[in-house]
Design an enzyme around this catalytic site. Structure first.
Site, short mmCIF file in Angstrom:
data_model
loop_
_atom_site.label_atom_id
_atom_site.label_comp_id
_atom_site.label_asym_id
_atom_site.label_seq_id
_atom_site.Cartn_x
_atom_site.Cartn_y
_atom_site.Cartn_z
N LYS B 73 0.79 -1.09 0.11
CA LYS B 73 0.29 0.09 0.03
C LYS B 73 0.67 1.29 0.00
O LYS B 73 2.01 1.32 0.47
CB LYS B 73 -0.86 0.08 1.26
N SER B 148 -9.71 1.14 2.89
CA SER B 148 -8.89 2.07 2.17
C SER B 148 -7.77 1.24 1.30
O SER B 148 -7.30 1.78 0.33
CB SER B 148 -8.00 3.18 2.82
N SER B 172 -9.73 -1.16 7.06
CA SER B 172 -9.22 -1.00 5.86
C SER B 172 -8.41 -2.12 5.10
O SER B 172 -8.02 -2.10 3.90
CB SER B 172 -8.28 0.13 5.69
#
Lengths: 99, 468
Positions: B73, B148, B172
């Site tokens: 990420k 996310s 997330s």
């Protein structure tokens, strides 16, 4: 709980964020509805409950010796970090005047 | 899958370089459609793969993760690689050091395919808050991959990487894993070092893996976990080593996680999963976590409050973008305000303003302190329930993946999507999202298996049985 545009302007100033007039208007209504939602917590009885102080259930203190890292003397690292700043002058980070 | 790649590399069925080239090609091609990566690190990946091939040729012992194509990420730092946090404010920021999790994976011979798209500074549940266009769901590109860590989940689901590291502050990792049909773990708070993860809400954030199987998830978790002197909130592991099979397993089903308004197919699939567990011999125990309803409100106080403090560092002075100055009269405060106003996206500004209000004089006690007290009650709920049962099984999200744009106009409706995942972060316990079914139209549905603090091993054991 509802927030008006003046309050949003005041808080945005505290948060150091410039908002457009449209953003101020939107945030006033959106934040008011979020605050209405979280207001339900006020009804939860918490007498004699201690506030949690982190993400763990049982906290312990974390101590270490106050040692100096070798990084402090790493000139190349210092140069590299300063190079990340948007504006530099002679190996220093440059900022606008404060007053 | 990781074990198979490892065996194939050792048996020289293919080289690490061939495998990496294959993944780079697929990641690049599919990224046009899925936008799962913000940066593809081709040069680094090829070099890392060559290093692994040399290691294999030397006959030295090959770590399990060596040569396995990974992604990360874009909120986790990799030295020398751009780290945007999906924000315009860090559009050209190149990380000067490795996060601890990256150091650990590099020691294992990681091959990094690239940096995954996400919501800006991990704020969101759909990846639509990315300043670099939303990522798409590989099962239906008109739908969100969740968020996310949506780019991470989409990349793993579409085989653009074998596993990815995400971060989970309120769901997330688990919610995008559920939306994209992959496995995702939110570890116990303190289990994985967060050094080098851009902080959002420090008392809630954890780094964790997303992968295609529970076994792979476990391998990656074992590689990244452990106390780190660079993160004072990381703690020595206190694993619960109870041998668990289904004949002596007690599974709790909290009634508060089956609510009016949830999607009927999700409810059906989760209830069926619980039924399967029962048939395998587990004892199903109806339980209650009475403060579940308050958890989302607690979360939406604590999280913006901590966010507003953590994101103060993005001020246009030390790194990142800086707004252009119009004339010579501007002062430092104008630089701050213009930079943050210009380069932060709407959701980030909304949360910073909300958090600033919550922490401002006169409101701190009413909001933050009250929330921290209710947080204690939520933690006690979990402590009590884990005296009765070994794990809990619940849905991950009340709905399957929703349409792009469907919830963007109303922040509160987006926040309500997190209702089943945030209590876990508020309490600090671990939870695993495992794909257990699909809707009639083929959208994946995940079950959330929640364990007590340090109960990851039990989660893996239960998850491995249920994924089959």
């Amino acid at each position: 709980m509802s927030l008006d545009i003046q309050q949003i302007e005041h808080i945005a100033n505290l948060a150091r964020i410039e908002l457009t007039a449209l953003e101020q208007e939107k945030f006033a209504s959106q934040l008011s509805s979020i605050l209405d939602y979280v207001d339900k917590l006020k009804k939860t009885p918490v007498t004699s409950v201690l506030p949690a102080d982190g993400g763990t259930f049982e906290l312990t203190n974390v101590f270490r010796a106050d040692a100096t890292s070798e990084d402090v003397f790493d000139v190349d690292l210092a140069k590299q970090l300063i190079a990340l700043a948007p504006e530099t002058d002679n190996g220093q980070v440059k900022v606008e005047k404060i007053f | 899958m990781i074990e198979t790649i490892h065996q194939n590399l050792l048996a020289k069925k293919y080289s690490a370089l061939e495998l990496t080239q294959d993944y780079l090609k697929r990641a690049t091609e599919k990224n046009n459609e899925l936008n799962a990566f913000i940066t593809i690190t081709k040069t680094e990946a090829l070099q890392q793969a060559k290093d692994v091939d040399q290691l294999i040729a030397s006959g030295a012992e090959l770590p399990l993760l060596a040569g396995v194509p990974a992604s990360v990420k874009d909120i986790i730092l990799v030295e020398g690689v751009r780290a945007t946090a999906a924000s315009k404010i860090l559009a050209s920021y190149v990380a000067p050091y490795d996060a601890t999790v990256i150091t650990k994976l590099k020691e294992q011979g990681m091959v990094l395919i690239g940096k995954n798209n996400c919501d800006e500074f991990a704020m969101g549940s759909s990846t639509e808050n990315s300043a670099y266009q939303p990522a798409k769901n590989p099962f239906d590109i008109s739908r969100v991959p969740g968020g996310s860590s949506g780019g991470s989940a989409a990349a793993v689901a579409a085989d653009m990487s074998v596993y990815s590291l995400g971060s989970d502050t309120g769901g997330s990792i688990r919610q995008p894993a559920s939306f994209c049909g992959v496995v995702g773990l939110k570890p116990t708070y303190g289990a994985v070092s967060r050094y080098g993860l851009m902080a959002m809400a420090s008392s809630l954030d954890q780094i964790g893996p997303l992968a295609r199987s529970v076994a792979d998830t476990q391998i990656v978790f074992n590689a990244i976990k452990g106390q780190d002197k660079m993160d004072a909130t990381s703690t020595p592991a206190k694993p619960i080593n109870k041998e668990k099979n289904f004949s002596n397993l007690k599974i709790g089903v909290p009634k508060e996680y089956f609510i009016a308004g949830m999607n009927s197919e999700v409810e059906e699939v989760i209830k069926n999963t619980i039924h399967v567990a029962e048939k395998l011999g587990a004892q199903i125990v109806p339980v209650s976590l009475p403060h579940t309803e308050q958890a989302l409100a607690v979360y939406y106080i604590i999280q913006p409050a901590e966010t507003s403090a953590n994101l103060a560092r993005f001020d246009g002075i030390r790194y990142g973008q800086r707004a252009a100055i119009d004339n010579g009269d501007e002062k430092l405060i104008d630089v701050y305000k213009k930079t943050r106003g210009q380069y932060f996206g709407a959701e980030v500004k909304r949360r910073i303003v909300l958090g600033t209000y919550i922490l401002s004089a006169g409101y701190y006690d009413a909001y933050y302190k009250q929330a921290q007290k209710v947080r204690t009650l939520i933690q006690q709920d979990f402590k009590e329930v884990f005296n009765q049962v070994d794990v809990l099984i619940t849905p991950v999200a009340p709905h399957p993946a929703f349409k792009l744009g469907e919830k963007m106009s109303d922040p509160l409706s987006m926040y309500l999507e997190d209702v089943f995942t945030v209590p876990i972060n508020v309490a600090g316990v671990p939870a695993l999202s495992v794909p257990v079914g699909k809707t009639k139209t083929g959208l994946p549905i995940g079950a959330q298996i929640i364990g007590p603090w340090w109960g990851e091993e039990t989660l893996f054991a239960v998850g491995q049985t249920l994924e089959n």
